[in-house]
Design a protein around this motif. Structure first.
Motif, PDB file in Angstrom:
ATOM      1  N   PRO A  23       0.806  -1.032   0.128  1.00 28.94           N
ATOM      2  CA  PRO A  23       0.088  -0.008   0.036  1.00 28.94           C
ATOM      3  C   PRO A  23       0.909   1.125   0.247  1.00 28.94           C
ATOM      4  N   ASP A  24       0.473   2.181  -0.699  1.00 23.38           N
ATOM      5  CA  ASP A  24       1.196   3.620  -0.650  1.00 23.38           C
ATOM      6  C   ASP A  24       0.771   4.393   0.709  1.00 23.38           C
ATOM      7  N   SER A  25       2.061   4.862   0.985  1.00 20.43           N
ATOM      8  CA  SER A  25       1.835   5.770   2.330  1.00 20.43           C
ATOM      9  C   SER A  25       2.838   6.809   2.048  1.00 20.43           C
ATOM     10  N   GLU A  26       2.045   7.979   2.425  1.00 19.15           N
ATOM     11  CA  GLU A  26       2.797   9.259   2.241  1.00 19.15           C
ATOM     12  C   GLU A  26       3.182   9.829   3.662  1.00 19.15           C
ATOM     13  N   THR A  27       3.128   8.977   4.608  1.00 17.40           N
ATOM     14  CA  THR A  27       3.427   9.402   5.861  1.00 17.40           C
ATOM     15  C   THR A  27       5.041   9.321   5.993  1.00 17.40           C
ATOM     16  N   PRO A  28       5.645  10.792   6.414  1.00 13.26           N
ATOM     17  CA  PRO A  28       7.217  10.551   6.582  1.00 13.26           C
ATOM     18  C   PRO A  28       7.669   9.624   7.506  1.00 13.26           C
ATOM     19  N   VAL A  29       8.850   9.290   7.630  1.00 17.25           N
ATOM     20  CA  VAL A  29       9.471   8.362   8.326  1.00 17.25           C
ATOM     21  C   VAL A  29      10.644   9.130   9.231  1.00 17.25           C
ATOM     22  N   GLU A  30      10.787   9.089  10.333  1.00 18.53           N
ATOM     23  CA  GLU A  30      11.640   9.812  11.245  1.00 18.53           C
ATOM     24  C   GLU A  30      12.648   8.516  11.759  1.00 18.53           C
ATOM     25  N   SER A  31      13.851   8.766  11.441  1.00 16.16           N
ATOM     26  CA  SER A  31      14.716   7.757  12.074  1.00 16.16           C
ATOM     27  C   SER A  31      15.027   8.036  13.779  1.00 16.16           C
ATOM     28  N   PRO A  40      18.021   1.308  17.103  1.00  7.48           N
ATOM     29  CA  PRO A  40      17.537   2.223  15.976  1.00  7.48           C
ATOM     30  C   PRO A  40      15.950   1.914  15.491  1.00  7.48           C
ATOM     31  N   GLY A  41      15.355   2.781  15.305  1.00  6.46           N
ATOM     32  CA  GLY A  41      13.948   2.659  14.897  1.00  6.46           C
ATOM     33  C   GLY A  41      13.281   3.758  13.745  1.00  6.46           C
ATOM     34  N   ASP A  42      12.316   3.424  13.180  1.00  2.00           N
ATOM     35  CA  ASP A  42      11.638   4.137  12.011  1.00  2.00           C
ATOM     36  C   ASP A  42      10.311   4.484  12.628  1.00  2.00           C
ATOM     37  N   LEU A  43      10.036   5.676  12.797  1.00  2.00           N
ATOM     38  CA  LEU A  43       8.705   6.243  13.485  1.00  2.00           C
ATOM     39  C   LEU A  43       7.912   6.973  12.370  1.00  2.00           C
ATOM     40  N   SER A  44       6.712   6.674  12.156  1.00  2.00           N
ATOM     41  CA  SER A  44       6.054   7.387  11.064  1.00  2.00           C
ATOM     42  C   SER A  44       4.388   7.745  11.736  1.00  2.00           C
ATOM     43  N   VAL A  45       4.042   9.298  11.684  1.00  2.00           N
ATOM     44  CA  VAL A  45       3.095   9.749  12.574  1.00  2.00           C
ATOM     45  C   VAL A  45       2.006  10.381  11.455  1.00  2.00           C
ATOM     46  N   PRO A  46       1.061   9.856  11.088  1.00  2.00           N
ATOM     47  CA  PRO A  46       0.178  10.482  10.227  1.00  2.00           C
ATOM     48  C   PRO A  46      -0.469  11.712  10.671  1.00  2.00           C
ATOM     49  N   PRO A  47      -0.982  12.706  10.266  1.00  2.00           N
ATOM     50  CA  PRO A  47      -1.750  13.720  10.980  1.00  2.00           C
ATOM     51  C   PRO A  47      -2.831  13.428  11.683  1.00  2.00           C
ATOM     52  N   HIS A  48      -3.262  13.860  12.864  1.00  4.01           N
ATOM     53  CA  HIS A  48      -4.380  13.480  13.710  1.00  4.01           C
ATOM     54  C   HIS A  48      -4.187  11.795  13.896  1.00  4.01           C
ATOM     55  N   ALA A  49      -3.123  11.349  14.351  1.00  3.54           N
ATOM     56  CA  ALA A  49      -3.049   9.960  14.512  1.00  3.54           C
ATOM     57  C   ALA A  49      -4.273   9.434  15.563  1.00  3.54           C
ATOM     58  N   LYS A  50      -4.662   8.237  15.405  1.00  3.80           N
ATOM     59  CA  LYS A  50      -5.645   7.807  16.049  1.00  3.80           C
ATOM     60  C   LYS A  50      -5.129   6.859  17.481  1.00  3.80           C
ATOM     61  N   GLY A  51      -3.831   6.624  17.284  1.00  3.14           N
ATOM     62  CA  GLY A  51      -3.018   6.029  18.023  1.00  3.14           C
ATOM     63  C   GLY A  51      -1.707   5.335  17.464  1.00  3.14           C
ATOM     64  N   LEU A  52      -0.754   4.794  18.210  1.00  5.41           N
ATOM     65  CA  LEU A  52       0.596   4.458  17.724  1.00  5.41           C
ATOM     66  C   LEU A  52       0.782   2.712  17.872  1.00  5.41           C
TER      67      LEU A  52
END
Length: 239
Positions: A23-31, A40-52
């Motif tokens: 699936p496409d995802s435009e959510t940016p990835v923060e290292s 190390p980890g990859d964190l992605s937080v979409p706008p108005h996230a419902k949860g993690l």
């Protein structure tokens, strides 16, 4: 099949998922680097996230697990943030004993939750755990340790039987997803389901093997997981 061969059968590395690019995802990835031993980890937080949703990989896999990254992109479409991180340092991962040290992996998940709660932008989000293979045991162990923090758990082809004695302590609603052709792991999950006392469900994906490499199988996993997290995050919010 012995317990040891089951461990290696559960590995989550490699290609050939049969799912295309995912699936496409435009959510940016923060290292990011989680504290404890630096992980190390990859964190992605979409706008108005419902949860993690935090991912616990299994059997020597890492944050680069192609299947978990595929599912993470699908969860972004549900408005869910994701954190994929390594449970072991590079040197630790070379020790096969540590790869299957469930108490250690469970502690690493707990430490990762504490790292999340130290970030003001993440601390207020409802939290879910997604575990694959032996990582599912680590996720359930962490859920037993953090009953007030973990809102939901999903296991993909997991080994919840590895923490069978701790399962009654898990309070988070738990979804077990297993391939219909993954017969030995399916039976282990049925045994684990009987020990869980929280809200629970077993979803069997017909025609799927352990790695859900068949066309459409991983999409079913993502759909089940996304719905489970959305439902129980919303219930936690109302509570």
């Amino acid at each position: 099949m012995t317990a040891e061969s089951l461990f290696f059968y559960a590995t989550d590395q490699g290609d050939g998922m049969g799912t295309g690019d995912g699936p496409d995802s435009e959510t940016p990835v923060e290292s990011v680097n989680l504290q404890g031993p630096p992980l190390p980890g990859d964190l992605s937080v979409p706008p108005h996230a419902k949860g993690l949703v935090m991912f616990a990989h299994g059997s020597g896999s890492s944050r680069f697990s192609p299947r978990n990254r595929w599912v993470a992109r699908a969860l972004h479409q549900h408005g869910l943030a994701t954190l994929l991180f390594d449970l072991l340092t590079v040197r630790e991962a070379e020790d096969r004993r540590l790869v299957f040290d469930i108490p250690l992996l469970g502690r690493r998940v707990v430490e990762a939750v504490r790292w999340v709660d130290q970030r003001p932008d993440l601390a207020g989000l409802r939290l879910g755990l997604f575990g694959a293979s032996t990582g599912a045991a680590a996720a359930l162990l962490a859920a037993a340790e953090l009953p007030q923090r973990v809102a939901a758990v999903v296991s993909r082809g997991g080994r919840p039987d590895l923490v069978i004695d701790r399962l009654p302590e898990v309070q988070a609603p738990t979804l077990l997803i297993v391939g219909g052709l993954d017969q030995e792991v399916l039976e282990l999950n049925r045994q684990a389901l009987r020990r869980l006392q929280a809200t629970k469900r077993l979803e069997v994906v017909p025609g799927a093997t352990h790695l859900f490499a068949e066309p459409g199988a991983l999409g079913s996993v993502a759909a089940f997981a996304g719905s489970w997290f959305e439902q129980h995050f919303a219930q936690r919010e109302r509570a």
